[in-house]
Design a protein around this motif. Structure first.
Motif, PDB file in Angstrom:
ATOM      1  N   ALA A 162     -18.878 -25.980  48.775  1.00  0.00           N
ATOM      2  CA  ALA A 162     -20.196 -26.515  49.111  1.00  0.00           C
ATOM      3  C   ALA A 162     -21.199 -25.372  49.194  1.00  0.00           C
ATOM      4  N   VAL A 163     -22.314 -25.535  48.503  1.00  0.00           N
ATOM      5  CA  VAL A 163     -23.412 -24.571  48.556  1.00  0.00           C
ATOM      6  C   VAL A 163     -24.486 -25.189  49.447  1.00  0.00           C
ATOM      7  N   LYS A 164     -24.710 -24.584  50.598  1.00  0.00           N
ATOM      8  CA  LYS A 164     -25.601 -25.183  51.591  1.00  0.00           C
ATOM      9  C   LYS A 164     -27.066 -25.067  51.173  1.00  0.00           C
ATOM     10  N   ALA A 165     -27.904 -25.817  51.872  1.00  0.00           N
ATOM     11  CA  ALA A 165     -29.325 -25.899  51.537  1.00  0.00           C
ATOM     12  C   ALA A 165     -29.977 -24.519  51.529  1.00  0.00           C
ATOM     13  N   GLY A 166     -30.785 -24.270  50.490  1.00  0.00           N
ATOM     14  CA  GLY A 166     -31.556 -23.027  50.403  1.00  0.00           C
ATOM     15  C   GLY A 166     -30.785 -21.814  49.952  1.00  0.00           C
ATOM     16  N   VAL A 167     -29.491 -21.946  49.647  1.00  0.00           N
ATOM     17  CA  VAL A 167     -28.670 -20.797  49.239  1.00  0.00           C
ATOM     18  C   VAL A 167     -28.846 -20.546  47.745  1.00  0.00           C
ATOM     19  N   HIS A 168     -29.038 -19.280  47.385  1.00  0.00           N
ATOM     20  CA  HIS A 168     -29.207 -18.892  45.989  1.00  0.00           C
ATOM     21  C   HIS A 168     -28.016 -18.049  45.539  1.00  0.00           C
ATOM     22  N   ILE A 169     -27.408 -18.460  44.427  1.00  0.00           N
ATOM     23  CA  ILE A 169     -26.259 -17.749  43.876  1.00  0.00           C
ATOM     24  C   ILE A 169     -26.687 -17.122  42.563  1.00  0.00           C
ATOM     25  N   TRP A 170     -26.557 -15.819  42.454  1.00  0.00           N
ATOM     26  CA  TRP A 170     -27.068 -15.079  41.296  1.00  0.00           C
ATOM     27  C   TRP A 170     -26.196 -15.318  40.061  1.00  0.00           C
ATOM     28  N   PRO A 171     -26.729 -15.056  38.871  1.00  0.00           N
ATOM     29  CA  PRO A 171     -26.012 -15.356  37.630  1.00  0.00           C
ATOM     30  C   PRO A 171     -24.627 -14.709  37.555  1.00  0.00           C
ATOM     31  N   GLY A 172     -23.686 -15.461  36.983  1.00  0.00           N
ATOM     32  CA  GLY A 172     -22.350 -14.935  36.717  1.00  0.00           C
ATOM     33  C   GLY A 172     -21.425 -14.863  37.903  1.00  0.00           C
ATOM     34  N   LYS A 173     -21.872 -15.266  39.082  1.00  0.00           N
ATOM     35  CA  LYS A 173     -21.022 -15.168  40.266  1.00  0.00           C
ATOM     36  C   LYS A 173     -19.991 -16.303  40.286  1.00  0.00           C
ATOM     37  N   ILE A 174     -18.853 -16.015  40.871  1.00  0.00           N
ATOM     38  CA  ILE A 174     -17.773 -17.000  40.954  1.00  0.00           C
ATOM     39  C   ILE A 174     -17.513 -17.323  42.412  1.00  0.00           C
ATOM     40  N   ILE A 175     -17.600 -18.591  42.749  1.00  0.00           N
ATOM     41  CA  ILE A 175     -17.339 -19.059  44.100  1.00  0.00           C
ATOM     42  C   ILE A 175     -15.959 -19.704  44.113  1.00  0.00           C
ATOM     43  N   GLY A 176     -15.070 -19.192  44.930  1.00  0.00           N
ATOM     44  CA  GLY A 176     -13.698 -19.685  44.962  1.00  0.00           C
ATOM     45  C   GLY A 176     -13.581 -21.094  45.512  1.00  0.00           C
ATOM     46  N   SER A 177     -12.421 -21.676  45.332  1.00  0.00           N
ATOM     47  CA  SER A 177     -12.178 -23.039  45.796  1.00  0.00           C
ATOM     48  C   SER A 177     -12.303 -23.145  47.304  1.00  0.00           C
ATOM     49  N   SER A 178     -12.764 -24.306  47.758  1.00  0.00           N
ATOM     50  CA  SER A 178     -12.856 -24.646  49.187  1.00  0.00           C
ATOM     51  C   SER A 178     -13.742 -23.691  49.975  1.00  0.00           C
ATOM     52  N   SER A 179     -14.710 -23.077  49.309  1.00  0.00           N
ATOM     53  CA  SER A 179     -15.641 -22.175  49.990  1.00  0.00           C
ATOM     54  C   SER A 179     -16.846 -22.956  50.506  1.00  0.00           C
ATOM     55  N   ILE A 180     -17.394 -22.496  51.613  1.00  0.00           N
ATOM     56  CA  ILE A 180     -18.669 -23.016  52.105  1.00  0.00           C
ATOM     57  C   ILE A 180     -19.645 -21.852  52.073  1.00  0.00           C
ATOM     58  N   VAL A 181     -20.625 -21.919  51.197  1.00  0.00           N
ATOM     59  CA  VAL A 181     -21.542 -20.798  50.971  1.00  0.00           C
ATOM     60  C   VAL A 181     -22.821 -21.056  51.757  1.00  0.00           C
ATOM     61  N   SER A 182     -23.046 -20.246  52.777  1.00  0.00           N
ATOM     62  CA  SER A 182     -24.196 -20.475  53.654  1.00  0.00           C
ATOM     63  C   SER A 182     -25.235 -19.367  53.571  1.00  0.00           C
ATOM     64  N   SER A 183     -24.992 -18.353  52.734  1.00  0.00           N
ATOM     65  CA  SER A 183     -25.990 -17.301  52.543  1.00  0.00           C
ATOM     66  C   SER A 183     -26.000 -16.890  51.080  1.00  0.00           C
ATOM     67  N   ASN A 184     -27.086 -16.263  50.635  1.00  0.00           N
ATOM     68  CA  ASN A 184     -27.253 -15.916  49.227  1.00  0.00           C
ATOM     69  C   ASN A 184     -26.129 -15.023  48.730  1.00  0.00           C
ATOM     70  N   VAL A 185     -25.765 -15.205  47.459  1.00  0.00           N
ATOM     71  CA  VAL A 185     -24.704 -14.398  46.837  1.00  0.00           C
ATOM     72  C   VAL A 185     -25.315 -13.621  45.682  1.00  0.00           C
ATOM     73  N   LYS A 186     -25.545 -12.325  45.910  1.00  0.00           N
ATOM     74  CA  LYS A 186     -26.081 -11.460  44.857  1.00  0.00           C
ATOM     75  C   LYS A 186     -25.018 -10.529  44.305  1.00  0.00           C
ATOM     76  N   TYR A 187     -24.086 -10.114  45.156  1.00  0.00           N
ATOM     77  CA  TYR A 187     -23.127  -9.082  44.784  1.00  0.00           C
ATOM     78  C   TYR A 187     -21.706  -9.609  44.964  1.00  0.00           C
ATOM     79  N   GLY A 188     -20.817  -9.231  44.045  1.00  0.00           N
ATOM     80  CA  GLY A 188     -19.434  -9.649  44.156  1.00  0.00           C
ATOM     81  C   GLY A 188     -19.295 -11.148  43.975  1.00  0.00           C
ATOM     82  N   ASN A 189     -18.106 -11.647  44.287  1.00  0.00           N
ATOM     83  CA  ASN A 189     -17.830 -13.068  44.209  1.00  0.00           C
ATOM     84  C   ASN A 189     -17.354 -13.555  45.562  1.00  0.00           C
ATOM     85  N   ILE A 190     -17.320 -14.861  45.747  1.00  0.00           N
ATOM     86  CA  ILE A 190     -16.922 -15.424  47.026  1.00  0.00           C
ATOM     87  C   ILE A 190     -15.592 -16.129  46.875  1.00  0.00           C
TER      88      ILE A 190
END
Length: 769
Positions: A346-374
Motif C-alpha cells: 500500500a502506498v499511502k496518501a501523498g507518498v511519491h515513489i521515484w522512477p525505477g524503484k521497487i517496493i517489496g511485497s506486503s510493504s506499507i509505504v508512508s514516506s517518499n522513496v527516492k533512494y534504494g528500494n523498499i
C-alpha cells in the motif's frame, strides 16, 4: 502574430512525474499540456512561436520538429538560466510587432485575439492576463486601478498582504521595445525585475481580467484537478465524449468490466473482467488492467500494468510502472516511471515513489522513496539501514523510537551512539521518539556496539537502540539481554513505522531522559573480572580500527600484568563483537576461539549457549564432557529458544570479542599453555562461509537441498543438509534476497566443495524459477 512559449522549467514540484519528461509534456487526457497551448495560439491567429527550452529539451524538439498543425515552431535552448524576461529577450530579439508570451506548462483556454485587441486599444507597453484566485497566496498578485492599469505587485503574499485576488497568469502581450530594458545574457524576471522598473519609469502596464479557464499545474494535486476540470467541460473544448461520458481513443476494449463516467481510455488498452474504471479515470495507451482492479480519480500513463485486485484512488501512475496483485495507491500518491509496487503493498496518501524503484511485497509505504528500494520490512540483520531503502535521518529515527515505544516490549529502552556527530544527532531523534511516547530512556552516550549490548543486559532493559554514523549509517536494535530481535518484535516495529500511528502521551507521563554515561565503567570492571589470576608472563597485543576498543584492552591487559608483544595479536572488529588471533604460525578464526572458551566452560561443568550457526562439533565436545550446548536463534518466531537466551545473557564472551579475548588469556594463564595448544584440543574441522544472492523465494530452498523438515521443532534456523563429508547449513538472510552457506567438514577442500555445489544448485534454480 508571433509568440514565445516558455517551456524550460524543470517542474520540481511535479516530480517524480517530471523526472523523466519536461513538465510541458505531462499529459491531460492523453494529450501533452503544451499541445493545449499550441491549440490556444493557433485559435488566436499565431502562426510562429519560439519555444524556450532548458530541461530535457530533446523530448520536445523531437516530438515537434516539424511544427504543430499550422504553427511553425523554433526551438531555443538556454545554456544558462536567463529568468523569464531574459529568456523571452533571447527568443524574441527579431520580433517587430507586439507578441504573446505564454507558459508551456499551465493549462488555459484564453482568447488570444481578444487579449491582443485589448492591448492595442489600451496603449499598454505590456498587458498582463489576470484571473481571480480563491487562494491568492500561491500566486503573484496584481494591484490595479479602476481602468485596470497596474499599480503594483505582491509576489506570493501572506493573508495580511493579499489585498487583491487578481492573480498573474504569466500570459503577457509584450511590445518589442520593452525588450530593450532587459539586460542581455543575464538572469532577469518579469515580476521581480522588469515590471518594477517599468512602473518606476511610469511605463503603462495594463491587466486584462479574464474569467476563462486557467490552471497552474504546480503539483500532483493540481495536475489531477486539471484532469477533472477538463472532464467537467471547464476548458470549453470538444473532447469527443460519448453520451454516456466515455472517451475512447479507439474502440472500447472487450470484456465484462464496469465503467463509471467520465473516463478516458487510450489505444490498445486491455481491461479484464470485474474491473471498475472511473469516475474521472484516465487509462492511457497500451495499459493492461487486471481482473477486479479499480481505478478512480486517477491517471494511469502509457504502458502500465495493474494486476488483479489492485486499486488506485486519486493517484498518479507514471509510464511503464506496475502494480502487482492486491496492491493499492491512495490520494495524491505517485508511482514514478518504471517502478514496481509489490504484491499486497500500500502506498499511502501523498507518498511519491521515484522512477525505477521497487517496493517489496506486503510493504506499507508512508514516506517518499527516492533512494534504494523498499522491502516488506525495514529491519535487516538487527538494524535499520539503507539496504531496504530506508533513509537514515532524523525523521526515520523519531518514527523508529515511537514505533518501539508502541510495541509491547516494556517501558525501559537504552540508547547510545558511536561518537560521530551524525550518530549523536540520530540518537537525540531516537530519544525524542521514545520519550515522546512515554518510554523511560536510558542514555549511555558514546559506546561501541558490544559495550552497549552489555549495558542493556546488565541494566535489565527491555531493548536498546544504537546509532552509528561513521563509514556506515545504521540504527542497531537489540532486545532483552542485549540479544537479537525476535520476529514478533521485529514485525511490531515494522508495522508501527509503516502505519505512523503513534501514541500521544500526556505531559504528566513523559519522563526525563536519564544520563547513564557513568554506568559504562561497569563494562571495564566486568572485563577485568574475566582474568582469574593475573596475566604475568603473558605476551600479547591488540589491534582494532576502533581506538576505544584498543585502548581499553591495552589498559586492562597491562593492569593485569601482561607484556605487550606481537607474538600473539588479537584483532577485534569496530563493533567489538568479533575477534580473530594472529600467532607466529598463522591466523585463528573467531569460531575456533569461541570453541576453545566453550570447551573450557564445559570442562568446568557448565553448559554453554551459542548462536544457532556456531560449529556443530561443539555438540560432540559437550557430549564428551557430559554437558549441553544451547543454541539461540537470530530471529525466533516464538519462545522456543528462551532457555538458550537466558543462559546466553550470562555468558557475555559468546557475543563480545573483548570478553572472549580476555577469557582466552585467562585460560592460557591458568593452564600455562599457548593458544595453539588449546586449539589443538578441538576436533580437526574446517568451516567455510559464503553469501549467495537468490532470485527466488527462500521457501524453495528446502526442496532444492532435499531436506525433510517434517517433525522438526521450532528451535531451528535455516536448512541443515548432512553429507558424507560433513554438514551444510543454509540460512536465508532476513531480507530474503541472499542466503548464507556454512559448510563444516573434516577438510578444507570438502567444505569448499559443499559450498560450491550448493551455489551451483541455487544458480540453476534462479535461472529456472
Amino acid at each position: 502574430m508571433k509568440a514565445v512559449i516558455m517551456a524550460g522549467g524543470e517542474g520540481r514540484r511535479l516530480r517524480p512525474l517530471t523526472c523523466t519528461l519536461p513538465k510541458p509534456m505531462a499529459k491531460i487526457l492523453g494529450k501533452p499540456i503544451i499541445e493545449y497551448i499550441f491549440d490556444v495560439l493557433c485559435a488566436g491567429g499565431v502562426t510562429t512561436a519560439a519555444v524556450t527550452l532548458g530541461y530535457l529539451p530533446h523530448v520536445i524538439e523531437e516530438r515537434y520538429e516539424s511544427g504543430y498543425k499550422n504553427l511553425k515552431l523554433e526551438f531555443i535552448r538556454e545554456d544558462e538560466p536567463l529568468g523569464t524576461a531574459g529568456s523571452v529577450k533571447n527568443a524574441a530579439s527579431s520580433f517587430k510587432e507586439p507578441f504573446v508570451v505564454i507558459s508551456g506548462d499551465a493549462l488555459c483556454n484564453f482568447d488570444i485575439k481578444k487579449i491582443m485587441t485589448y492591448h492595442k486599444a489600451s496603449g499598454a507597453a505590456i498587458t498582463i492576463v489576470g484571473t481571480d484566485a480563491s487562494d491568492p497566496r500561491e500566486y503573484g498578485i496584481v494591484k490595479v486601478d479602476k481602468e485596470n492599469r497596474v499599480l503594483g505587485f505582491v509576489e506570493k503574499p501572506s493573508w495580511t498582504q493579499a489585498v487583491s485576488n487578481l492573480a498573474n497568469t504569466g500570459v503577457y502581450i509584450v511590445n518589442p521595445e520593452c525588450l530593450e530594458l532587459i539586460p542581455k545574457g543575464k538572469k532577469y524576471d518579469f515580476a521581480s525585475d522588469l515590471f518594477p522598473l517599468m512602473l518606476e519609469r511610469d511605463m503603462p502596464i495594463y491587466c486584462y481580467h479574464t474569467g476563462e479557464y486557467w490552471c497552474d499545474v504546480g503539483n500532483t494535486e493540481a495536475y489531477l484537478k486539471c484532469q477533472r476540470d477538463v472532464f467537467d467541460g471547464k476548458m470549453n473544448i470538444p473532447l469527443g465524449l460519448t453520451a454516456s461520458g466515455i472517451y475512447a481513443k479507439k474502440s472500447l476494449p472487450s470484456g465484462d468490466y464496469s465503467v463509471v463516467p467520465p473516463v478516458y481510455i487510450g489505444a490498445n488498452v486491455e481491461i479484464a473482467d470485474g474491473a471498475v474504471i472511473g469516475p474521472y479515470a484516465v487509462i492511457d495507451d497500451n495499459c493492461c488492467i487486471g481482473k477486479n482492479a479499480k481505478v478512480r480519480y486517477s491517471y494511469i500513463h502509457e504502458n502500465c500494468w495493474l494486476a488483479s485486485d489492485s486499486a488506485v484512488t486519486g493517484a498518479l501512475v507514471c509510464s511503464g510502472a506496475a502494480l502487482k496483485k492486491g496492491s493499492s495507491m491512495f490520494e495524491n500518491s505517485v508511482a514514478g516511471s518504471g517502478c514496481v509496487i509489490g504484491e499486497d503493498s500500500a502506498v499511502k496518501a501523498g507518498v511519491h515513489i521515484w522512477p525505477g524503484k521497487i517496493i517489496g511485497s506486503s510493504s506499507i509505504v508512508s514516506s517518499n522513496v527516492k533512494y534504494g528500494n523498499i522491502g516488506s520490512g525495514c529491519i535487516c540483520d538487527d538494524c535499520v539501514d539503507e539496504k531496504n531503502g530506508t533513509r537514515i535521518n532524523a525523521e526515520t529515527c523519531v518514527r523508529l523510537g515511537a514505533a518501539i515505544s508502541n510495541a509491547e516490549i516494556g517501558r525501559k529502552i537504552g540508547v547510545a551512539n558511536d561518537g560521530s556527530k551524525y550518530a549523536h544527532i540520530m540518537q537525540l531523534a531516537l530519544s525524542a521518539g521514545l520519550a515522546g511516547a512515554g518510554t523511560s530512556v536510558w542514555n549511555f552516550g558514546e559506546c561501541f556496539e558490544a559495550q552497549f549490548k552489555f549495558l542493556v543486559n546488565i541494566c535489565g532493559l527491555d531493548a536498546g537502540l544504537f546509532a552509528a554514523g561513521k563509514e556506515k549509517k545504521f540504527i542497531g536494535i537489540c532486545s532483552e539481554g542485549g540479544l537479537t530481535v525476535p520476529r514478533t518484535l521485529e514485525r511490531e516495529i515494522e508495522s508501527g513505522m509503516a502505519m505512523c500511528e503513534f501514541r500521544v502521551t500526556p505531559e504528566s507521563e513523559i519522563k526525563d531522559i536519564s544520563d547513564m554515561s557513568s554506568v559504562r565503567l561497569l563494562y571495564t570492571q566486568e572485563l577485568s573480572k574475566q582474568i582469574q589470576c593475573g596475566l604475568h608472563g603473558i605476551n600479547v597485543s591488540f589491534e582494532s580500527k576502533n581506538e576505544s576498543i584498543r585502548n581499553l584492552l591495552d589498559s586492562c591487559a597491562s593492569r593485569m600484568g601482561a607484556t605487550e608483544s606481537d607474538a600473539l595479536v588479537f584483532n577485534i572488529d569496530e563493533s567489538g563483537e568479533s575477534v580473530y588471533a594472529v600467532t607466529e604460525n598463522g591466523e585463528i578464526g573467531h569460531e575456533k576461539l569461541l570453541a576453545v572458551c566453550c570447551l573450557n566452560e564445559m570442562k568446568n561443568g557448565r553448559d554453554v549457549a551459542v548462536p544457532y550457526d556456531a560449529p556443530e562439533y561443539l555438540d560432540v565436545l559437550a557430549a564428551a564432557c557430559g554437558r549441553k550446548v544451547y543454541r539461540y536463534l537470530s530471529t525466533p518466531s516464538d519462545n522456543s529458544d528462551s532457555a538458550a537466551r537466558r543462559l546466553a545473557s550470562k555468558q557475555v564472551f559468546v557475543r563480545d570479542g573483548l570478553f572472549l579475548a580476555m577469557k582466552l588469556l585467562s585460560v592460557m594463564k591458568e593452564r600455562e599453555c599457548s593458544l595453539e595448544s588449546l586449539v589443538c584440543e578441538l576436533p580437526e574441522k574446517y568451516v567455510v562461509k559464503k553469501t549467495v544472492r537468490i532470485d527466488f523465494s527462500p521457501s524453495y530452498l528446502a526442496s532444492l537441498a532435499g531436506e525433510d523438515n517434517i517433525g522438526r521443532k521450532n528451535n531451528f534456523e535455516g536448512i541443515k543438509v548432512m553429507r558424507n563429508a560433513g554438514r551444510l547449513l543454509i540460512i536465508p538472510e532476513r531480507s530474503g534476497e541472499k542466503v548464507r552457506l556454512l559448510a563444516e567438514a573434516d577438510s578444507m577442500e570438502a567444505a569448499q566443495e559443499m559450498c560450491a555445489d550448493m551455489e551451483e544448485i541455487i544458480k540453476n534454480a534462479s535461472d529456472k524459477l
